[in-house]
Design an enzyme around this catalytic site. Structure first.
Site, PDB file in Angstrom:
ATOM      1  N   CYS A 121      51.424 -34.861   3.628  1.00  0.00           N
ATOM      2  CA  CYS A 121      51.638 -36.224   3.124  1.00  0.00           C
ATOM      3  C   CYS A 121      52.208 -36.232   1.709  1.00  0.00           C
ATOM      4  O   CYS A 121      52.512 -37.299   1.169  1.00  0.00           O
ATOM      5  CB  CYS A 121      50.356 -37.042   3.205  1.00  0.00           C
ATOM      6  SG  CYS A 121      49.077 -36.518   2.052  1.00  0.00           S
ATOM      7  N   ASP A 354      86.823 -82.917   3.554  1.00  0.00           N
ATOM      8  CA  ASP A 354      87.762 -82.393   2.563  1.00  0.00           C
ATOM      9  C   ASP A 354      87.323 -82.823   1.182  1.00  0.00           C
ATOM     10  O   ASP A 354      86.545 -83.766   1.014  1.00  0.00           O
ATOM     11  CB  ASP A 354      89.169 -82.917   2.849  1.00  0.00           C
ATOM     12  CG  ASP A 354      89.758 -82.303   4.108  1.00  0.00           C
ATOM     13  OD1 ASP A 354      89.280 -81.228   4.523  1.00  0.00           O
ATOM     14  OD2 ASP A 354      90.685 -82.912   4.684  1.00  0.00           O
TER      15      ASP A 354
HETATM   16 ZN    ZN Z   1      47.800 -35.210   3.269  1.00  0.00          ZN
END
Ligand code: ZN
Length: 539
Positions: A121, A354
């Site tokens: 991680c 317009d």
């Molecule tokens: Zn981890």
């Protein structure tokens, strides 16, 4: 107690010694009890170790066997330490520790287990999901002063995390295969999930108890990058070249999606040839980028009048230069944008007039998408006040029926637009002198079908085509010998100016033909746009 089973024991050992953090260990043991991830790192580590030791003490023989199996060739001599001690003091398989100094290495390792960056991680489930991160997120949300009831936390992870996860998975799988246990990668808890389980409660608390949920109009995004290991993905580009096609908008071809796809394709042997298993130890944690807050769009609708013949509907810019100082869109949007504290807007309307055409009567329906509004709740009274603010800010326009609508309701405005009718008043000039009797016959003309070639004035932005439009009815009001007012009720999309002057014969029939003289249009007003949306709001 952690919800661990006997079969998790070798996995825990293997992952801890590979340099995984305790939360990644829980993930790979498929622990889905959220509270387990919220425990302090140290406590979980202690519990995991006790779990392993306990098991080993009771089944020391089996344990020793498993130990020697799981360590492969990385541990030089399994007889050097008793199994129970070794399980706790195992040197890193990935590491730079000298193999001949196991005891000294083990001491270092014990400290490292608590402080080193997780190989999977990259620190995200370690110190990056603690109180500091929760405070950072909460401070950002508070600083932007958003109005919200609930929030959803989103996490963006570096793509190489998938490669590391895959490597770790193969590491675990090898172990499980040897024990003939069935395994499914989908049961492994994702880093994102674990991060949210840990953080949601803390963020909620920092924000004074707001609900952090899975679906909300308000999203708070946390992004992590890890430049040190960006190159982890690179081998996939040569092994799975077709997964990494350059795209216009992305800075890197190594998007998370492409990496996941490549990892699904690559076979284990090929992966292991190019990437270490388990992954190598990083020296630093991920970098937490700025917290991004995003509120879903709010939609506002109403009707506008335009009283000015020198105001374009949208900013008029030619060759980078502004032609008119303002526009309908800007006059309406500015007060709304500031009231909703939005980052931007998209304006749309039922047709457009317009620059020299006024829009009178009940006005023209319009809708605005407000992007990332920081404020989104307005009472009816507040909307009325906002409408007043717009109307006081300029005498060129006026707004009514201002209200908050849904995205779905907004499509009603564009739906069947061509079938709707519009009413106009044109001030017409005739070359030949006229008397009121000369034009009276026009009042009797009903449902006149016109063939209109794309007008010369819009040919630069629209394809050449002939389209049929119906003039349902007309009324005349004589002014003087060269002027009269022509009221028209037509199908939406009819080119009124071209019907009056003929556009060099490109619109047939036209008013010149009907009156047998040259005619021109001097002024045009839209009297009504018959779209029954948005619903009227009583004054
Ligand atoms: Zn981890």
């Amino acid at each position: 107690m952690l919800p661990l089973k006997e079969k998790d024991k070798p996995i825990i050992q293997k992952l801890l010694s590979a340099g995984c953090c305790v939360r990644c260990v829980l993930r790979f043991c498929c622990v889905s009890v959220q509270a387990a991830y919220r425990k302090p790192h140290q406590d979980t580590l202690k519990e995991l170790k006790a779990f392993i030791n306990n098991t080993e003490n009771s089944k020391s023989q089996e344990s020793a066997e498993e130990n020697s199996k799981s360590h492969d060739a990385a541990v030089p001599d399994p007889t050097e330490d008793p199994p129970s001690k070794r399980a706790k003091l195992e040197p890193s398989e990935t590491g730079c520790l000298p193999e001949d100094d196991t005891a000294a290495a083990a001491v270092v390792k014990l400290k490292d287990e608590e402080s080193s960056v997780c190989v999977v991680c990259l620190g995200i489930l370690q110190e990056l999901c603690g109180l500091t991160q929760a405070v950072k997120i909460a401070e950002k949300v508070k600083a932007e002063k958003y109005e919200f009831d609930t929030l959803v936390l989103s996490v963006s992870l570096p793509a190489q995390l998938c490669v590391r996860e895959h490597s770790c998975w193969l590491h675990v799988k090898k172990e499980l295969r040897e024990k003939s246990m069935a395994v499914d990668k989908d049961d492994v808890i994702q880093v994102k999930e674990a991060f949210k389980w840990i953080m949601q409660g803390q963020v909620a608390k920092e924000l004074g108890g707001v609900a952090v949920v899975t679906r909300s109009f308000f999203e708070v995004g946390v992004e992590f990058t890890h430049p040190e290991t960006d190159a982890d993905c690179h081998f996939l580009a040569t092994t799975c070249a077709d997964c990494f096609k350059p795209t216009k908008n992305k800075q890197s071809v190594f998007t998370r999606m492409a990496v996941v796809k490549a990892l699904e394709k690559i076979d284990d042997a090929k992966f292991l040839k190019h990437y270490p298993c388990p992954p190598a130890q990083p020296s630093s944690s991920c970098i937490s980028q700025d917290v991004q807050c995003l509120h879903v769009s709010v939609f506002v609708a109403g009707r506008y009048n335009k009283f000015c013949r020198s105001l374009p509907q949208t900013p008029w810019v030619i060759d980078g230069e502004r032609r008119m100082e303002s526009s309908v869109e800007e006059l309406i949007a500015a007060p709304i944008l500031s009231a909703f504290r939005a980052d931007g807007f998209n304006f749309s309307s039922s047709g457009r007039e317009d620059v020299d055409v006024r829009t009178l009567g009940n006005g023209r329906p319009f809708a605005m998408e407000l992007l990332n509004p920081h404020r989104s709740r307005f009472s009816k009274v507040e909307m009325k006040q906002l409408q007043e603010t717009i109307n006081k800010s300029s005498d060129k326009i006026r707004v009514r029926d201002l209200q908050i609508v849904t995205r779905e309701a907004m499509s009603r405005m564009k739906e069947g637009e061509e079938e709707k009718t519009k009413s106009y008043t044109a001030l017409v000039w005739t070359q030949k002198p006229i008397q009121s009797e000369d034009i009276a016959f026009i009042d009797d003309i009903k449902d006149l079908t016109l063939d209109q070639k794309t007008p010369l004035r819009v040919l630069h932005r629209r394809a050449l085509a002939v389209r049929q439009r119906v003039v349902h009815s007309m009324t005349t009001r004589f002014l003087d010998s060269h002027h009269f007012y022509l009221g028209l009720k037509t199908q939406a999309g009819t080119y009124i100016k071209e019907f009056v002057h003929g556009d060099f014969g490109r619109t047939k029939p036209n008013l010149c033909q009907l009156l047998k003289t040259d005619t021109d249009i001097l002024e045009l007003d839209v009297e009504s746009v018959d779209v029954d949306w948005p619903p009227p709001i009583p004054e």
